[in-house]
Design a protein around this motif. Structure first.
Motif, PDB file in Angstrom:
ATOM      1  N   PHE A   1      78.603  -2.993 -29.784  1.00 44.10           N
ATOM      2  CA  PHE A   1      77.849  -3.867 -28.894  1.00 44.10           C
ATOM      3  C   PHE A   1      77.568  -3.162 -27.566  1.00 44.10           C
ATOM      4  O   PHE A   1      76.448  -3.161 -27.077  1.00 44.10           O
ATOM      5  CB  PHE A   1      78.650  -5.156 -28.662  1.00 44.10           C
ATOM      6  N   TRP A   2      78.596  -2.523 -27.048  1.00 49.83           N
ATOM      7  CA  TRP A   2      78.504  -1.952 -25.699  1.00 49.83           C
ATOM      8  C   TRP A   2      77.637  -0.694 -25.660  1.00 49.83           C
ATOM      9  O   TRP A   2      76.880  -0.499 -24.723  1.00 49.83           O
ATOM     10  CB  TRP A   2      79.919  -1.645 -25.192  1.00 49.83           C
ATOM     11  N   TYR A   3      77.765   0.147 -26.705  1.00 46.38           N
ATOM     12  CA  TYR A   3      77.056   1.426 -26.649  1.00 46.38           C
ATOM     13  C   TYR A   3      75.728   1.434 -27.395  1.00 46.38           C
ATOM     14  O   TYR A   3      74.904   2.315 -27.194  1.00 46.38           O
ATOM     15  CB  TYR A   3      77.959   2.551 -27.165  1.00 46.38           C
ATOM     16  N   ILE A   4      75.537   0.496 -28.321  1.00 45.65           N
ATOM     17  CA  ILE A   4      74.282   0.505 -29.068  1.00 45.65           C
ATOM     18  C   ILE A   4      73.403  -0.685 -28.693  1.00 45.65           C
ATOM     19  O   ILE A   4      72.317  -0.524 -28.148  1.00 45.65           O
ATOM     20  CB  ILE A   4      74.539   0.446 -30.594  1.00 45.65           C
ATOM     21  N   THR A   5      73.924  -1.889 -28.974  1.00 51.34           N
ATOM     22  CA  THR A   5      73.095  -3.076 -28.789  1.00 51.34           C
ATOM     23  C   THR A   5      72.633  -3.227 -27.346  1.00 51.34           C
ATOM     24  O   THR A   5      71.440  -3.316 -27.069  1.00 51.34           O
ATOM     25  CB  THR A   5      73.888  -4.327 -29.205  1.00 51.34           C
ATOM     26  N   LEU A   6      73.595  -3.259 -26.444  1.00 48.49           N
ATOM     27  CA  LEU A   6      73.268  -3.574 -25.062  1.00 48.49           C
ATOM     28  C   LEU A   6      72.244  -2.613 -24.455  1.00 48.49           C
ATOM     29  O   LEU A   6      71.244  -3.062 -23.908  1.00 48.49           O
ATOM     30  CB  LEU A   6      74.563  -3.618 -24.238  1.00 48.49           C
ATOM     31  N   PRO A   7      72.437  -1.284 -24.581  1.00 44.20           N
ATOM     32  CA  PRO A   7      71.434  -0.394 -23.980  1.00 44.20           C
ATOM     33  C   PRO A   7      70.062  -0.558 -24.614  1.00 44.20           C
ATOM     34  O   PRO A   7      69.048  -0.458 -23.930  1.00 44.20           O
ATOM     35  CB  PRO A   7      71.984   1.011 -24.267  1.00 44.20           C
ATOM     36  N   LEU A   8      70.036  -0.859 -25.922  1.00 40.51           N
ATOM     37  CA  LEU A   8      68.742  -0.917 -26.582  1.00 40.51           C
ATOM     38  C   LEU A   8      67.986  -2.212 -26.295  1.00 40.51           C
ATOM     39  O   LEU A   8      66.776  -2.265 -26.444  1.00 40.51           O
ATOM     40  CB  LEU A   8      68.912  -0.735 -28.093  1.00 40.51           C
ATOM     41  N   ILE A   9      68.690  -3.260 -25.913  1.00 42.88           N
ATOM     42  CA  ILE A   9      67.953  -4.491 -25.595  1.00 42.88           C
ATOM     43  C   ILE A   9      67.787  -4.657 -24.089  1.00 42.88           C
ATOM     44  O   ILE A   9      67.390  -5.713 -23.613  1.00 42.88           O
ATOM     45  CB  ILE A   9      68.642  -5.754 -26.178  1.00 42.88           C
ATOM     46  N   ARG A  10      68.109  -3.600 -23.356  1.00 44.92           N
ATOM     47  CA  ARG A  10      68.078  -3.731 -21.907  1.00 44.92           C
ATOM     48  C   ARG A  10      66.747  -4.240 -21.355  1.00 44.92           C
ATOM     49  O   ARG A  10      66.742  -5.102 -20.481  1.00 44.92           O
ATOM     50  CB  ARG A  10      68.475  -2.423 -21.241  1.00 44.92           C
ATOM     51  N   PRO A  11      65.609  -3.727 -21.835  1.00 44.00           N
ATOM     52  CA  PRO A  11      64.342  -4.232 -21.266  1.00 44.00           C
ATOM     53  C   PRO A  11      64.187  -5.740 -21.440  1.00 44.00           C
ATOM     54  O   PRO A  11      63.837  -6.448 -20.494  1.00 44.00           O
ATOM     55  CB  PRO A  11      63.270  -3.478 -22.061  1.00 44.00           C
ATOM     56  N   ILE A  12      64.507  -6.239 -22.646  1.00 40.21           N
ATOM     57  CA  ILE A  12      64.386  -7.680 -22.886  1.00 40.21           C
ATOM     58  C   ILE A  12      65.408  -8.439 -22.041  1.00 40.21           C
ATOM     59  O   ILE A  12      65.129  -9.508 -21.496  1.00 40.21           O
ATOM     60  CB  ILE A  12      64.623  -7.991 -24.385  1.00 40.21           C
ATOM     61  N   LEU A  13      66.594  -7.863 -21.920  1.00 40.47           N
ATOM     62  CA  LEU A  13      67.644  -8.495 -21.132  1.00 40.47           C
ATOM     63  C   LEU A  13      67.194  -8.651 -19.679  1.00 40.47           C
ATOM     64  O   LEU A  13      67.360  -9.713 -19.073  1.00 40.47           O
ATOM     65  CB  LEU A  13      68.900  -7.632 -21.215  1.00 40.47           C
ATOM     66  N   ALA A  14      66.597  -7.584 -19.167  1.00 39.94           N
ATOM     67  CA  ALA A  14      66.129  -7.627 -17.785  1.00 39.94           C
ATOM     68  C   ALA A  14      64.992  -8.639 -17.645  1.00 39.94           C
ATOM     69  O   ALA A  14      64.940  -9.414 -16.680  1.00 39.94           O
ATOM     70  CB  ALA A  14      65.654  -6.247 -17.359  1.00 39.94           C
ATOM     71  N   TYR A  15      64.139  -8.664 -18.646  1.00 33.43           N
ATOM     72  CA  TYR A  15      63.034  -9.621 -18.630  1.00 33.43           C
ATOM     73  C   TYR A  15      63.585 -11.051 -18.607  1.00 33.43           C
ATOM     74  O   TYR A  15      63.173 -11.890 -17.809  1.00 33.43           O
ATOM     75  CB  TYR A  15      62.155  -9.399 -19.863  1.00 33.43           C
ATOM     76  N   THR A  16      64.556 -11.308 -19.487  1.00 32.80           N
ATOM     77  CA  THR A  16      65.187 -12.623 -19.535  1.00 32.80           C
ATOM     78  C   THR A  16      65.758 -13.005 -18.183  1.00 32.80           C
ATOM     79  O   THR A  16      65.604 -14.116 -17.699  1.00 32.80           O
ATOM     80  CB  THR A  16      66.349 -12.604 -20.553  1.00 32.80           C
ATOM     81  N   MET A  17      66.409 -12.027 -17.580  1.00 37.32           N
ATOM     82  CA  MET A  17      67.072 -12.295 -16.314  1.00 37.32           C
ATOM     83  C   MET A  17      66.059 -12.644 -15.228  1.00 37.32           C
ATOM     84  O   MET A  17      66.242 -13.601 -14.493  1.00 37.32           O
ATOM     85  CB  MET A  17      67.847 -11.046 -15.925  1.00 37.32           C
ATOM     86  N   ILE A  18      64.992 -11.856 -15.162  1.00 37.42           N
ATOM     87  CA  ILE A  18      64.009 -12.092 -14.101  1.00 37.42           C
ATOM     88  C   ILE A  18      63.295 -13.433 -14.325  1.00 37.42           C
ATOM     89  O   ILE A  18      63.111 -14.216 -13.392  1.00 37.42           O
ATOM     90  CB  ILE A  18      62.978 -10.949 -14.047  1.00 37.42           C
ATOM     91  N   THR A  19      62.914 -13.708 -15.553  1.00 41.10           N
ATOM     92  CA  THR A  19      62.247 -14.997 -15.778  1.00 41.10           C
ATOM     93  C   THR A  19      63.221 -16.141 -15.480  1.00 41.10           C
ATOM     94  O   THR A  19      62.820 -17.189 -14.983  1.00 41.10           O
ATOM     95  CB  THR A  19      61.724 -15.146 -17.212  1.00 41.10           C
ATOM     96  N   ALA A  20      64.502 -15.912 -15.770  1.00 38.76           N
ATOM     97  CA  ALA A  20      65.478 -16.949 -15.461  1.00 38.76           C
ATOM     98  C   ALA A  20      65.600 -17.147 -13.954  1.00 38.76           C
ATOM     99  O   ALA A  20      65.764 -18.271 -13.477  1.00 38.76           O
ATOM    100  CB  ALA A  20      66.831 -16.604 -16.061  1.00 38.76           C
ATOM    101  N   ILE A  21      65.517 -16.053 -13.196  1.00 37.31           N
ATOM    102  CA  ILE A  21      65.588 -16.189 -11.735  1.00 37.31           C
ATOM    103  C   ILE A  21      64.385 -16.984 -11.230  1.00 37.31           C
ATOM    104  O   ILE A  21      64.517 -17.883 -10.408  1.00 37.31           O
ATOM    105  CB  ILE A  21      65.617 -14.808 -11.038  1.00 37.31           C
ATOM    106  N   ILE A  22      63.210 -16.651 -11.777  1.00 35.63           N
ATOM    107  CA  ILE A  22      62.014 -17.371 -11.331  1.00 35.63           C
ATOM    108  C   ILE A  22      62.123 -18.846 -11.710  1.00 35.63           C
ATOM    109  O   ILE A  22      61.820 -19.742 -10.932  1.00 35.63           O
ATOM    110  CB  ILE A  22      60.740 -16.728 -11.916  1.00 35.63           C
ATOM    111  N   GLY A  23      62.623 -19.099 -12.945  1.00 37.38           N
ATOM    112  CA  GLY A  23      62.855 -20.481 -13.352  1.00 37.38           C
ATOM    113  C   GLY A  23      63.876 -21.147 -12.442  1.00 37.38           C
ATOM    114  O   GLY A  23      63.732 -22.315 -12.074  1.00 37.38           O
ATOM    115  N   GLY A  24      64.900 -20.384 -12.067  1.00 33.80           N
ATOM    116  CA  GLY A  24      65.954 -20.922 -11.199  1.00 33.80           C
ATOM    117  C   GLY A  24      65.440 -21.264  -9.825  1.00 33.80           C
ATOM    118  O   GLY A  24      65.838 -22.265  -9.220  1.00 33.80           O
ATOM    119  N   LEU A  25      64.511 -20.449  -9.314  1.00 37.43           N
ATOM    120  CA  LEU A  25      63.902 -20.719  -8.009  1.00 37.43           C
ATOM    121  C   LEU A  25      63.225 -22.082  -8.015  1.00 37.43           C
ATOM    122  O   LEU A  25      63.152 -22.755  -7.002  1.00 37.43           O
ATOM    123  CB  LEU A  25      62.826 -19.678  -7.731  1.00 37.43           C
TER     124      LEU A  25
END
Lengths: 466, 318
Positions: free
Chosen positions: B209-233
């Motif tokens: 999970f830590w060395y394969i999954t997480l780095p490879l989904i990072r772009p989507i993860l970041a996207y999720t996070m930013i849209t969540a921040i905008i939703g949170g605002l």
């Protein structure tokens, strides 16, 4: 060329369709009458539009307005015998929705087609002042409609007439109800705590605030609460303030000494355990439950509509469990005012409806009998106070009018301002935190100041009594 | 006779997309421009009398900075964090479990629907439900008292901690399914070869999970996070309904949009406009980051994967 025309036509249709789809929220429906040009001078329109926040006024009109033929099943249209229709436009009072919708309609009044103009609208005591304002000029002076307040409304309680008048003393509305409040108590708790449920004896125990406090201590010792919430006593203080919240033309909110008294008493009573700490304010679930048979709350301070519309639906025990007696101070709570709207195309109907519902003594007595409303006729109510036909089964055969009438005579109504609703609502909210011990007194004061200046941008200062 | 040189079909294209642009102009762009314009005006209603519009320059902006706006921004952020941390945690866990070929979970589709369900309930209905459940005389208190855990009812909504936790919990419940499904899609986009290769190298469980999954989904993860921040605002409906629009207690659960809404009670278009512009700027900055991420130079994740393989090899040697 033809293709071009077709394409253009299609594009326009599509566009118009989308526009129509999006713009549906404006102006109330014009009804099924054809949107013809305004009727000739003197002719009455066929549609009478009435704005209100519930069906109470419709029930009153149906009960006493002789022209009423029948109402449609969904309650939105009442047909009159002369072929006219009353269209009821109902929006809930909560969160200012009713006023928002009404304000929109009033701003469009000049451009609206004759049959979609507002003809009658209702207002509550908390915001009647906003609509009777002479500068705003949205409510027709009664004299212009052909109603002489001194003759036609001579029997009304004087304070209701003052409330419906503008700053120049011109009356711009009339009401069928008058809302003196009483102390409504549980008979079983009274028997347990004081050994009697006799209204006269209980009244003696609640005759003023000092006596009431001793009584509350007795109740507490027996495991009961005197009242449900700090908000319950607010009207007895807040509706008898000596000067209005905002003086005309001023940008300063003046907090009356009475309000500070309410804050101090409420805090002391809550800490002493005379009030139920878990009931925070009114109109919520906890408050409703406090009116049920499992609650240990001794009394509520309610006017006639409160007993009928609020207490009764929430009470789940036997009939006759409640009694009424005099409150610690005379007070008024609520009242719905009927206004003819400037720009109406049905002035004659407006006049007739106002007279039928708010001036005719027989009609008012009928409303009192059928809906246990305390109506706006001084001699009529004095009669009702003596008449056993007005006894209430819910109150164990007691005639509440015997207690309402003297309170109504003693009411000194607080001078109003257009800011009352926000002040009343926000001061209770702000000090709720103080009562619960979350913030100190000064923080609650500054929270109120913040909230009130947000609500009313033209308010610049808040002045507290020394 | 003139000769037709060429036929341009472009104008038909324009004609057919015209309705959208007209509607956008009328219902979005003009109101948007008006919002910005009115933010420089004093413009509100007192009773039914209109005040303004009078041009006041940046007065509204200055007044907002002096008000408690930053405090409400902090409230919004706190409420968002309380909800987002469990949301992303649980979503990641579920996404990993549901996509793991070795787990062989039965009824995956069913569970995917179930975890998404809370998102379908209207936020206001959800808030009213929680208001009743957690009220002092509500079911939670009666259950805890009947079990003998509590002696006195707890006033959950009367404390800052209680109110904020409940709001955070509700946001978590409403959004974790949505996030989980998005992350599942991201994980399923990773080539199974990568996982197989890693497993052959002895990488299992958490390391995978830590060395394969997480780095490879990072772009989507970041996207999720930013849209969540905008939703949170824009957090509004849950705290608004739960606290009756007051942000109780002591305005500690008042979010920025609730603050905006309290200006709109008096139709204060000037102040509300200025606040909207502030929010617009913050959202625009966040959107800029999203844009940068979705236009990355490594759309297929190959470069990242290669880099990762190198790293793994190094790790294997060590």
């Amino acid at each position: 060329m033809r293709k071009q025309v077709i394409a253009a036509a299609l594009a326009i249709c599509l566009c118009a369709g989308m526009l129509a789809g999006c713009g549906g929220s404006a102006a109330p429906a014009a009804g099924n009458a054809p949107a013809a040009a305004a009727p000739a001078e003197g002719a009455e329109g066929k549609v009478i539009n009435i704005y209100s926040w519930n069906d109470e006024f419709r029930q009153r009109v149906e009960a006493v307005y002789a022209e009423v033929d029948h109402t449609s099943d969904d309650g939105t249209v009442t047909f009159l015998k002369d072929g006219c229709e009353i269209h009821w436009i109902v929006n809930p009072n909560q969160d200012g929705v009713y006023q928002q919708k009404l304000d929109e309609a009033l701003l469009n009044q000049g451009n609206a087609a004759a049959d979609s103009k507002v003809d009658i609208f209702l207002s509550e005591t908390d915001y009647v002042n906003k609509y009777t304002d002479a500068d705003a000029d949205v409510a027709i002076p009664l004299t212009t409609l052909g109603i002489d307040p001194n003759v036609d409304l001579a029997n009304q309680y004087a304070f209701t007439k003052t409330t419906a008048s503008d700053q120049n003393g011109v009356q711009r509305g009339s009401t069928w109800q008058c809302c003196p409040g009483l102390l409504v108590y549980r008979r079983d708790i009274a028997l347990d705590a004081f050994g009697t449920d006799d209204p006269a004896a209980i009244g003696e125990l609640c005759k003023d605030w000092a006596t009431m406090e001793t009584t509350a201590a007795t109740l507490k010792a027996k495991g009961y609460y005197a009242f449900a919430s700090y908000a319950d006593t607010f009207r007895t203080y807040g509706n008898s303030i000596s000067q209005s919240w905002v003086a005309p033309g001023s940008d300063t909110i003046v907090v009356d000494q009475k309000i500070v008294d309410w804050i101090q008493t409420s805090k002391a009573w809550l800490d002493a355990g005379y009030l139920n700490k878990t009931v925070k304010g009114q109109w919520n679930d906890d408050w409703n439950k406090a009116m049920g048979s499992k609650s240990s709350v001794f009394a509520f301070l309610l006017p006639a509509w409160g007993i009928d519309f609020v207490l009764r639906p929430n009470w789940d025990g036997d009939m006759g469990a409640w009694g009424v007696t005099n409150p610690p101070t005379e007070y008024n709570w609520g009242g719905s005012y009927v206004h003819g709207c400037v720009g109406t195309d049905n002035p004659q109907h407006v006049k007739d409806i106002i007279l039928a519902v708010t001036a005719n003594e027989d009609n008012l007595l009928k409303i009192s009998r059928d809906y246990s409303d305390f109506t706006n006729t001084q001699p009529g109510m004095q009669k009702a106070a003596q008449d056993e036909a007005f006894a209430s089964e819910f109150l164990g055969g007691q005639n509440p009018f015997a207690y309402f009438a003297p309170v109504a005579e003693g009411i000194k109504i607080a001078p109003l301002s257009a800011y009352d609703q926000g002040c009343v609502e926000l001061i209770q909210n702000a000090f709720s935190d103080y009562f619960q011990g979350i913030v100190d007194y000064n923080k609650a004061k500054s929270n109120f100041e913040t909230a009130i200046m947000e609500r009313y941008p033209d308010i610049k200062n808040v002045q507290w009594p020394d | 006779m003139k000769k037709v040189k060429s036929v341009s079909y472009a104008k038909w294209g324009y004609l057919f997309i015209l309705p959208f642009f007209l509607c956008y102009l009328v219902f979005s762009l003009i109101p948007l421009a008006d919002t910005v314009r009115y933010s420089f005006y004093e413009y509100y209603r007192s009773g039914i009398k209109e005040v303004g519009p009078n041009f006041v320059g940046f007065q509204n902006y200055a007044a907002l900075l002096q008000s408690d706006m930053l405090k409400y921004a902090a409230n919004t952020l706190i409420l968002w964090v309380i909800g987002f941390i469990p949301q992303i945690g649980v979503a990641l866990l579920l996404a990993v479990w549901f996509t793991d070929v070795r787990m062989k979970i039965k009824g995956k589709q069913f569970f995917k629907v179930v975890i998404y369900l809370p998102n379908l309930i209207m936020a206001s209905a959800f808030a009213m439900l929680f208001f009743t459940i957690f009220s002092t005389n509500g079911p939670v208190n009666s259950i805890l008292m009947n079990l003998g855990i509590l002696k006195e009812p707890v006033d959950f909504l009367g404390t800052t901690f209680g109110t904020r936790s409940i709001i955070g919990f509700m946001n978590f419940l409403m959004w974790f399914g949505n996030t989980a499904i998005m992350l599942m899609a991201a994980i399923m986009g990773i080539s199974p070869d990568t996982f197989e290769a890693a497993e052959m190298d002895g990488c299992v469980g958490f390391k995978k999970f830590w060395y394969i999954t997480l780095p490879l989904i990072r772009p989507i993860l970041a996207y999720t996070m930013i849209t969540a921040i905008i939703g949170g605002l824009q957090m509004y409906d849950v705290p608004q309904i739960l606290t009756n629009g007051q942000g109780t207690p002591d305005r500690t659960s008042m979010t920025l949009i609730m603050f905006l809404n309290s200006h709109l009670k008096s139709k204060n278009y000037g102040m509300a406009g200025a606040l909207s512009v502030y929010l617009f700027i913050v959202s625009a900055i966040l959107c800029f980051f999203v844009y940068r991420m979705s236009n990355d130079t490594d759309p297929t994740g190959e470069k990242a994967a290669r880099k990762m393989e190198k790293k793994l090899k190094k790790g294997g040697k060590a």
